[in-house]
Design a protein around this motif. Sequence first.
Motif, PDB file in Angstrom:
ATOM      1  N   ALA A 211      43.756  42.677  37.853  1.00  6.22           N
ATOM      2  CA  ALA A 211      43.771  41.297  38.355  1.00  6.22           C
ATOM      3  C   ALA A 211      42.664  41.092  39.392  1.00  6.22           C
ATOM      4  CB  ALA A 211      45.137  40.978  38.965  1.00  6.22           C
ATOM      5  N   GLU A 212      42.484  42.052  40.291  1.00  3.57           N
ATOM      6  CA  GLU A 212      41.433  41.922  41.303  1.00  3.57           C
ATOM      7  C   GLU A 212      40.051  41.847  40.656  1.00  3.57           C
ATOM      8  OE1 GLU A 212      41.807  45.061  44.189  1.00  3.57           O
ATOM      9  OE2 GLU A 212      43.530  44.113  45.141  1.00  3.57           O
ATOM     10  N   MET A 213      39.817  42.681  39.651  1.00  2.00           N
ATOM     11  CA  MET A 213      38.515  42.654  38.985  1.00  2.00           C
ATOM     12  C   MET A 213      38.294  41.336  38.234  1.00  2.00           C
ATOM     13  SD  MET A 213      37.833  46.568  37.714  1.00  2.00           S
ATOM     14  CE  MET A 213      39.355  46.772  36.836  1.00  2.00           C
ATOM     15  N   ILE A 214      39.292  40.891  37.507  1.00  2.00           N
ATOM     16  CA  ILE A 214      39.156  39.638  36.762  1.00  2.00           C
ATOM     17  C   ILE A 214      38.898  38.478  37.718  1.00  2.00           C
ATOM     18  CG2 ILE A 214      40.444  37.936  35.383  1.00  2.00           C
ATOM     19  CD1 ILE A 214      41.759  40.350  33.937  1.00  2.00           C
ATOM     20  N   LEU A 215      39.678  38.409  38.795  1.00  2.00           N
ATOM     21  CA  LEU A 215      39.493  37.316  39.759  1.00  2.00           C
ATOM     22  C   LEU A 215      38.135  37.417  40.446  1.00  2.00           C
ATOM     23  CD1 LEU A 215      43.099  37.209  41.231  1.00  2.00           C
ATOM     24  CD2 LEU A 215      42.019  35.487  39.766  1.00  2.00           C
ATOM     25  N   GLY A 216      37.672  38.641  40.684  1.00  2.00           N
ATOM     26  CA  GLY A 216      36.348  38.828  41.264  1.00  2.00           C
ATOM     27  C   GLY A 216      35.253  38.273  40.371  1.00  2.00           C
ATOM     28  N   PHE A 217      35.350  38.542  39.075  1.00  2.00           N
ATOM     29  CA  PHE A 217      34.363  37.991  38.137  1.00  2.00           C
ATOM     30  C   PHE A 217      34.507  36.471  38.023  1.00  2.00           C
ATOM     31  CE2 PHE A 217      34.092  42.383  36.405  1.00  2.00           C
ATOM     32  CZ  PHE A 217      32.713  42.531  36.501  1.00  2.00           C
ATOM     33  N   MET A 218      35.746  36.009  37.999  1.00  2.00           N
ATOM     34  CA  MET A 218      35.978  34.572  37.827  1.00  2.00           C
ATOM     35  C   MET A 218      35.449  33.756  39.006  1.00  2.00           C
ATOM     36  SD  MET A 218      39.812  34.406  36.172  1.00  2.00           S
ATOM     37  CE  MET A 218      39.939  32.634  36.373  1.00  2.00           C
ATOM     38  N   ILE A 219      35.556  34.293  40.219  1.00  2.00           N
ATOM     39  CA  ILE A 219      35.117  33.513  41.385  1.00  2.00           C
ATOM     40  C   ILE A 219      33.597  33.388  41.433  1.00  2.00           C
ATOM     41  CG2 ILE A 219      34.912  35.287  43.191  1.00  2.00           C
ATOM     42  CD1 ILE A 219      36.779  33.115  44.791  1.00  2.00           C
ATOM     43  N   MET A 220      32.916  34.227  40.673  1.00  2.00           N
ATOM     44  CA  MET A 220      31.453  34.161  40.624  1.00  2.00           C
ATOM     45  C   MET A 220      30.958  33.253  39.498  1.00  2.00           C
ATOM     46  SD  MET A 220      30.257  38.035  41.620  1.00  2.00           S
ATOM     47  CE  MET A 220      31.042  38.833  40.232  1.00  2.00           C
ATOM     48  N   ASN A 221      31.869  32.491  38.918  1.00  2.00           N
ATOM     49  CA  ASN A 221      31.519  31.565  37.847  1.00  2.00           C
ATOM     50  C   ASN A 221      31.951  30.166  38.262  1.00  2.00           C
ATOM     51  OD1 ASN A 221      31.872  29.903  35.466  1.00  2.00           O
ATOM     52  ND2 ASN A 221      31.640  31.766  34.253  1.00  2.00           N
ATOM     53  N   LYS A 222      31.029  29.237  38.256  1.00  2.00           N
ATOM     54  CA  LYS A 222      31.303  27.855  38.687  1.00  2.00           C
ATOM     55  C   LYS A 222      32.476  27.234  37.923  1.00  2.00           C
ATOM     56  CE  LYS A 222      29.990  24.192  41.067  1.00  2.00           C
ATOM     57  NZ  LYS A 222      30.566  24.077  42.380  1.00  2.00           N
ATOM     58  N   ASN A 223      32.603  27.559  36.640  1.00  2.00           N
ATOM     59  CA  ASN A 223      33.650  26.964  35.803  1.00  2.00           C
ATOM     60  C   ASN A 223      35.044  27.504  36.099  1.00  2.00           C
ATOM     61  OD1 ASN A 223      31.752  25.387  34.410  1.00  2.00           O
ATOM     62  ND2 ASN A 223      31.300  27.093  33.040  1.00  2.00           N
ATOM     63  N   THR A 224      35.137  28.696  36.674  1.00  2.00           N
ATOM     64  CA  THR A 224      36.438  29.318  36.902  1.00  2.00           C
ATOM     65  C   THR A 224      36.710  29.611  38.378  1.00  2.00           C
ATOM     66  OG1 THR A 224      35.465  31.508  36.481  1.00  2.00           O
ATOM     67  CG2 THR A 224      36.510  30.373  34.604  1.00  2.00           C
ATOM     68  N   GLN A 225      35.805  29.208  39.249  1.00  2.00           N
ATOM     69  CA  GLN A 225      35.926  29.591  40.658  1.00  2.00           C
ATOM     70  C   GLN A 225      37.187  29.037  41.323  1.00  2.00           C
ATOM     71  OE1 GLN A 225      32.298  27.926  42.344  1.00  2.00           O
ATOM     72  NE2 GLN A 225      33.485  26.362  43.408  1.00  2.00           N
ATOM     73  N   GLU A 226      37.578  27.828  40.987  1.00  2.00           N
ATOM     74  CA  GLU A 226      38.759  27.252  41.648  1.00  2.00           C
ATOM     75  C   GLU A 226      40.037  27.991  41.244  1.00  2.00           C
ATOM     76  OE1 GLU A 226      41.001  23.039  42.565  1.00  2.00           O
ATOM     77  OE2 GLU A 226      39.095  23.009  41.492  1.00  2.00           O
ATOM     78  N   ALA A 227      40.200  28.257  39.965  1.00  2.00           N
ATOM     79  CA  ALA A 227      41.372  29.014  39.504  1.00  2.00           C
ATOM     80  C   ALA A 227      41.371  30.411  40.120  1.00  2.00           C
ATOM     81  CB  ALA A 227      41.383  29.098  37.982  1.00  2.00           C
TER      82      ALA A 227
END
Length: 116
Positions: free
Chosen positions: A48-64
Motif C-alpha cells: 500500500a505504501e509503495m502504490i500510494l507513493g507512486f500514485m501521489i507522483m501522478n497528477k491524475n491520482t494524487q488526490e486519491a
Amino acid sequence: MLPWHQYLIGVLFILAGMNHFRKPKLYERIMPPYIPAHSSMVLLSGIAEMILGFMIMNKNTQEAAAWGIIIMLLLFIPIHIYMLQNEKAAMKLPKWILILRFPLQFGLMYWAYLYT
C-alpha cells in the motif's frame, strides 16, 4: 510538472514500503497482538505504501493517494502507541523519539493533505 516536494513524499513512501520486504520481522515486532496475521499485514502495508507513493507522483491520482496516505497514517497510530507501551516493540529507542513520532505522523498527514 509537479513540485519537487511531491516527488519527495512519493519516493519516501516507496522506500518505506520497500523496507517492509527487506526487514519484515522488524515491522512484525512493533505490531500490537490484537492485529491479526502480522506477516501478511506487514506485506500488505508495504504494498500500500509503495502504490500510494507512486500514485501521489501522478497528477491524475494524487488526490486519491493523498487521502489514502492520510488514512493509512491514521491507522498506524495504534502501532506508535503500542511501541510506547511495550518495551520489546520499542526497539530500544528512547521514549522521546517514540513520542516525537506522533507530531511527525501528523506532519506527514499535513504534507499529504497539500496534494488534495
